[in-house]
Scaffold this motif. Structure first.
Motif: not given
Length: 408
Positions: A207-208, A243, A196-197, A211, A172-173, A205
């Motif tokens: 995902p956005t 996704w 997702f994480r 991202f 996500n970074d 976490e």
């Protein structure tokens, strides 16, 4: 404490298997109360060898999507066994099931069958590097993509050279992702991403959209392949790849766990962009085209496409999350619930927000005592055989467990 039959089997296992039960099925790092050996599984329940029955929130680590011993799925499996299972060549079911997946999954133009999640991700890795003859692969820090030498979290028996072409980034970074892409340069073969994480022992976490889009764009700009590792989450978050709802399609996806509702089947799926590379590599297994799991897979896919299994699991997950939040609030416990409701991670936090590992383990122990099988640091799973009454019983048990840890 686990019972005498379980303890005896552990003793026997230690004599004939390295470290006894090994890998992710080992409970050696968990409480002595956690049963190691299971004698029966039906619906959403497991029964250990000492006769204790639990509502199972691990679902065979995700293999149970629709219910243990599902009658229609198991009937399809058994009927196929009488015709052909593993033989000198594949059965027609391999074509039929591949056709069914390419109709169900938007990005999938082809399918390669295998047995385990590690098979699927390793196949994807080979195809990714074969696509442009490149070496560098990006993966999120802490992500789990299997137990092969390139991906296993345990370094014993591996060589540094097996990891030297992998570049980490933070999930996500986007800035971290961009830096990793620049480091790979024109040797970027592809990017592996989890839906997702879901790293072990840390808050999950989602995902956005930004991202996911950035990952897709980076692959397109570098003529690299995007690999989505849907082994754990596949068909639990969507009837599509995970996704798809973000408007992002992978070039290759990896599937396993629930494809055949517990029967041994996994798959690597891909688009036409990756077809030539997939055709170049050599991967195989004597059992990869076994027909009985494919019959189970076809029946599983029929249920996925034609029932409200997903909406049912989502509603149950929301019921569980709301109930646990209220129970924790009433007990004055800082309970952390992260990730999608169908795959929750439940842990207890300290006042500073960090995970209280000891108290989380105590909480899980108290849940076991009441017939609820939770995990202290791995994401859990819901399945379609669960009922609102199962969730209500779980919340009642959680109230007692939280009161116990609050008073300890």
């Amino acid at each position: 404490m686990s019972g005498s039959a379980d303890q005896e089997l552990r003793h026997r296992a230690n004599a004939v298997m390295p470290a006894g039960v090994y890998g992710h099925l080992s409970v050696s790092r968990r409480s002595p109360r956690t049963p190691q050996f299971i004698s029966r599984a039906d619906g959403t329940y497991i029964t250990d060898v000492d006769g204790n029955r639990y509502i199972d929130f691990m679902c065979g680590f995700g293999t149970n999507l629709l219910g243990y011993a599902h009658p229609d799925i198991d009937q399809a499996y058994v009927e196929q066994l009488a015709k052909i299972d593993t033989a000198t060549g594949p059965s027609p079911l391999s074509v039929e099931l591949a056709e069914a997946y390419t109709k169900q999954i938007a990005h999938a133009d082809w399918v390669m069958f295998c047995k385990n999640g590690s098979d699927a991700t390793s196949t994807a890795l080979l195809a990714t590097r074969a696509h442009r003859g490149r070496s560098k692969v990006l993966m999120a820090q802490g992500a789990y993509h299997g137990a092969s030498t390139w991906s296993t979290p345990g370094p014993a028996g591996t060589l540094p050279a097996e990891r030297e072409h992998f570049i980490p980034f933070r999930f996500n970074d986007i800035e971290s992702l961009d830096a990793a892409v620049q480091q790979a340069g024109d040797d970027l073969a592809g990017i592996f991403a989890s839906p997702f994480r879901h790293d072990l022992g840390v808050a999950q976490e989602l995902p956005t959209a930004e991202f996911a889009t950035a990952v897709r764009q980076a692959c397109d700009q570098q003529e690299a392949l995007l690999v989505l590792d849907d082994v754990r989450a596949g068909f639990r978050l969507a009837r599509e790849s995970s996704w798809h709802h973000l408007g992002v399609e992978p070039d290759i996806s990896c599937w396993g766990k629930s494809l055949a509702n517990g029967h041994s089947l996994s798959a690597t799926m891909g688009n036409d962009r990756a077809r030539e590379a997939a055709a170049k590599i050599f991967v195989t297994g004597s059992f990869w085209h076994a027909a009985a799991p494919m019959a189970a897979g076809l029946e599983t896919l029929r249920i996925i496409a034609n029932t409200n299994y997903l909406e049912h699991m989502t509603a149950l997950g929301e019921q569980l999350r709301t109930g646990l939040d209220q129970a924790a609030s009433d007990a004055g416990i800082a309970l952390s619930q992260t990730g999608p409701v169908q795959m929750p991670l439940v842990m207890i936090n300290k006042d500073d927000g960090s995970t209280d590992t000891r108290t989380t383990h105590d909480f899980v122990d108290h849940m076991l005592d009441q017939g609820i099988y939770f995990h202290p640091n791995h994401n859990m799973f819901l399945n379609a055989a669960m009922t609102p009454d199962d969730i209500s019983a779980t919340i009642v048990a959680a109230r007692h467990a939280l009161e116990e840890v609050s008073n300890s």
